[in-house]
Design an enzyme around this catalytic site. Structure first.
Site, PDB file in Angstrom:
ATOM      1  CG  HIS A 153      -1.817   1.760  -2.607  1.00  0.00           C
ATOM      2  ND1 HIS A 153      -1.548   2.966  -2.023  1.00  0.00           N
ATOM      3  CD2 HIS A 153      -2.727   1.159  -1.804  1.00  0.00           C
ATOM      4  CE1 HIS A 153      -2.252   3.098  -0.920  1.00  0.00           C
ATOM      5  NE2 HIS A 153      -3.005   2.013  -0.759  1.00  0.00           N
ATOM      6  CG  ASP A 192      -6.664  -0.263  -0.561  1.00  0.00           C
ATOM      7  OD1 ASP A 192      -5.433  -0.255  -0.757  1.00  0.00           O
ATOM      8  OD2 ASP A 192      -7.220   0.378   0.348  1.00  0.00           O
ATOM      9  CG  HIS A 246      -6.441  -3.323   2.547  1.00  0.00           C
ATOM     10  ND1 HIS A 246      -5.323  -3.550   3.328  1.00  0.00           N
ATOM     11  CD2 HIS A 246      -6.693  -1.979   2.633  1.00  0.00           C
ATOM     12  CE1 HIS A 246      -4.929  -2.395   3.856  1.00  0.00           C
ATOM     13  NE2 HIS A 246      -5.746  -1.445   3.471  1.00  0.00           N
ATOM     14  CG  HIS A 249      -1.893  -1.238   1.095  1.00  0.00           C
ATOM     15  ND1 HIS A 249      -3.200  -1.153   0.639  1.00  0.00           N
ATOM     16  CD2 HIS A 249      -1.664  -2.553   1.349  1.00  0.00           C
ATOM     17  CE1 HIS A 249      -3.729  -2.374   0.646  1.00  0.00           C
ATOM     18  NE2 HIS A 249      -2.827  -3.238   1.075  1.00  0.00           N
TER      19      HIS A 249
HETATM   20 MN    MN Z   1      -4.327   0.868   0.672  1.00  0.00          MN
END
Ligand code: MN
Length: 257
Positions: free
Chosen positions: A73, A75, A79, A69
C-alpha cells in the site's frame, strides 16, 4: 519511433521488463498491530456476491472490505499528523505525474538478515551513493531487506516489547529529504522500523516524510529483482476521496538491454 511507441515495443519484447512489486491481497496477509488502546487496521476481506448462480446467473463478483493501509500500500502525506496541512495531501488530490519516477534501491538485505532491528543510517546511504551516484531529486528510494520472503508471525516479528523489523533512522530520512526524494518504500509492514516509536521524532519516516509532502510504500516485494538505479517506478493509489493511503499495484520498468 517516438519514446512512447519505442517503450511499448520494448515492453512487448521483454527488452523492458515489468517487475511486479506487489503482494497478493489475501485475508491471511499480516497487517500492522498497534498497542491495544489504539484503533486497529482491518485485514483484507472478500465476500462473494454471486458466482454464476441464482444470485447472479451470468456473473461473479465480490464485496471487499479493508483498511487503506492493508497489503502492499501507499501512504499519502495526510496519513500523518505532520502532513495534515500539506496541500494535495490525500490520495485523490495527488497529481498523477507525481506517482511515477526513477527508483533507487538500497540493498540492506545482509544487514537485515543479521539483525531484525537493522537501521538504515546516513552512512549506508552515503556508501550507496559512492558506488552508484547521488540519489536524484524526485527519486523513489526503496530499502531492500528481503523481509518480503517472510510470512505469518515472522513478518510482524512481534515480541513482548512490540515488533522487531528493520527501518530508517531519523537522520537517514533527513538525508533523503535533502536529496528531495519522491517517496520511500520498504518490504516491511511500515516505512518505519518495528521499534520506530523509540526514535526522536517517533516514527521518523512517517513524521518527516509526510510532513515534507513525500510518499510511503510498504509491504513491497521483489526488490531483489531491481537494479540499484535505472528502473522507473509506477505507484498510483486508488482515488479515494480524502483517503490517507490505499492498496495498489506497484510496477517497476527495468531495462534489460
Ligand atoms: Mn501505511
Amino acid at each position: 519511433m517516438t519514446i512512447l511507441s519505442d517503450l511499448a515495443a520494448r515492453i512487448a519484447t521483454g527488452a523492458v521488463r515489468v517487475v511486479d512489486l506487489t503482494h497478493t491481497l489475501d485475508p491471511d496477509f499480516p497487517v500492522i498491530v498497534l498497542p491495544p488502546e489504539f484503533g486497529q487496521c482491518a485485514r483484507f476481506r472478500m465476500e462473494e456476491v454471486s458466482a454464476y448462480d441464482h444470485r447472479g446467473p451470468a456473473w461473479k463478483w465480490h464485496n471487499l472490505s479493508l483498511n487503506e493501509h492493508t497489503g502492499t500500500h501507499f501512504d499519502a502525506p495526510s496519513h500523518w499528523i505532520s502532513g495534515r496541512d500539506v496541500p494535495n495531501g490525500a490520495v485523490d488530490e495527488i497529481a498523477p505525474e507525481a506517482l511515477i519516477g526513477p527508483v533507487c534501491v538500497i540493498d540492506c538485505s545482509a544487514g537485515a538478515a543479521a539483525d531484525d532491528d537493522f537501521a538504515l543510517t546516513p552512512e549506508h546511504i552515503r556508501d550507496w551513493e559512492a558506488a552508484h551516484g547521488q540519489i536524484p531529486s524526485g527519486a523513489w528510494v526503496l530499502m531492500r531487506t528481503d523481509w518480503s520472503h517472510r510470512s505469518g508471525a515472522d513478518y510482524l516479528n512481534m515480541a513482548e516489547d512490540g515488533a522487531h523489523s528493520p527501518g530508517p533512522t531519523p537522520d537517514a530520512i533527513r538525508l533523503l529529504l535533502d536529496r528531495d526524494i519522491r517517496g520511500f518504500g520498504t518490504e516491511t509492514v511500515g516505512t518505519d522500523a518495528g521499534q520506530g516509536s523509540h526514535y526522536d521524532p517517533p516514527f521518523p519516516a512517517h513524521y518527516l516524510l509526510h510532513g515534507a509532502g513525500k510518499f510511503g510504500l510498504q509491504c513491497l516485494r521483489n526488490l531483489d529483482q531491481l537494479p540499484p538505479t535505472g528502473a522507473v517506478l509506477i505507484a498510483p493509489p486508488l482515488k479515494i476521496k480524502g483517503g490517507t493511503g490505499s492498496p495498489l499495484r506497484v510496477l517497476a520498468l527495468v531495462d534489460q538491454t
